[in-house]
Enzyme design. Structure first.
Site, PDB file in Angstrom:
ATOM      1  CG  HIS A 250      44.043  24.447  42.361  1.00 12.82           C
ATOM      2  ND1 HIS A 250      43.792  25.808  42.349  1.00 12.82           N
ATOM      3  CD2 HIS A 250      45.283  24.283  41.825  1.00 12.82           C
ATOM      4  CE1 HIS A 250      44.844  26.431  41.858  1.00 12.82           C
ATOM      5  NE2 HIS A 250      45.755  25.540  41.531  1.00 12.82           N
TER       6      HIS A 250
ATOM      7  NE  ARG B 268      34.286  37.336  48.250  1.00 12.07           N
ATOM      8  CZ  ARG B 268      34.754  38.580  48.170  1.00 12.07           C
ATOM      9  NH1 ARG B 268      35.722  38.973  48.969  1.00 12.07           N
ATOM     10  NH2 ARG B 268      34.236  39.429  47.315  1.00 12.07           N
TER      11      ARG B 268
ATOM     12  N   GLY C 150      30.193  28.280  36.901  1.00 16.55           N
ATOM     13  CA  GLY C 150      29.428  27.218  37.567  1.00 16.55           C
ATOM     14  C   GLY C 150      29.387  25.882  36.856  1.00 16.55           C
TER      15      GLY C 150
END
Ligand code: GRF
Length: 198
Positions: free
Chosen positions: A109, A91, A12
């Site tokens: 990313h 996911r 996180g």
């Protein structure tokens, strides 16, 4: 006021970077919800500390992926979410989910897409021996680590770099780039194929 949900499964640090930017007014929005799919993930404690409402939705608690996603959608609707920021949510969202929130899902990313997609992008780039890698923030479509690019920043791989030193530099850039991309969305400055989003 734009209402943001962060989707995260891990430690996180990007969630915290977004939370800090919201708190300081660099992102003029409400960080309304954290959606997490992993019990015990570090991000849960960070959300608690930042007093951000959290829902833990575990895939194994639902018979099918569509039921799992339907539960997430219920939470998003309840909180009237306008923007979903994926930050290490491990996911792939179904085409139905992506269609339901068209142009409202972004992802970060840790590589220069379309290079090094997937869950080990920093290591893959390091092992490959590229001299330049980086960070990408992009809109999410049905494919993994794919969709219109919002911002990219290069990170040089220097001689003497270790995987750890590279990871550290990449994460530092992420924590700067993601709030910047979110602000551009909020200010209505982003376009996809010439069409304004937000
Ligand atoms: C980041 O490197 C992000 O680019 C990738 O997953 C990682 C999440 O890290 N999608 P953290 O949980 O935000 O620290």
């Amino acid at each position: 006021m734009v209402r943001i949900a962060v989707f995260a499964s891990g430690r996180g640090s990007n969630f915290s970077a977004i939370a800090r930017a919201v708190k300081s007014g660099r992102i003029k929005a409400s960080l309304t919800l954290l959606v997490c799919d992993t019990a015990g993930a570090g991000v849960l404690a960070k959300a608690k500390r930042a007093a951000v409402k959290t829902v833990l939705v575990k895939r194994e608690d639902f018979p099918a992926k569509k039921d799992f996603e339907a539960q997430i959608i219920r939470h998003l609707e309840e909180e009237k979410i306008d923007l979903i920021a994926m930050a290490g949510f491990m996911r792939i969202l179904s085409p139905e989910f992506v269609g339901r929130f068209k142009d409202k899902i972004i992802n970060i990313h840790p590589a220069l897409l379309p290079a090094f997609k997937g869950g080990h992008a920093i290591k893959d780039a390091f092992d490959y021996g590229v001299k330049v890698t980086g960070v990408t923030v992009h809109f999410v479509d049905e494919k993994m680590d794919h969709g219109p690019i919002i911002l990219q920043e290069e990170v040089e791989i220097k001689q003497g770099d270790t995987l750890e030193s590279l990871e550290e530099r990449i994460h530092k850039i992420e924590h700067k780039l993601y709030p910047k991309a979110i602000s551009l969305f909020i200010e209505g400055k982003l376009k996809i194929e010439g069409r304004k989003v937000k």
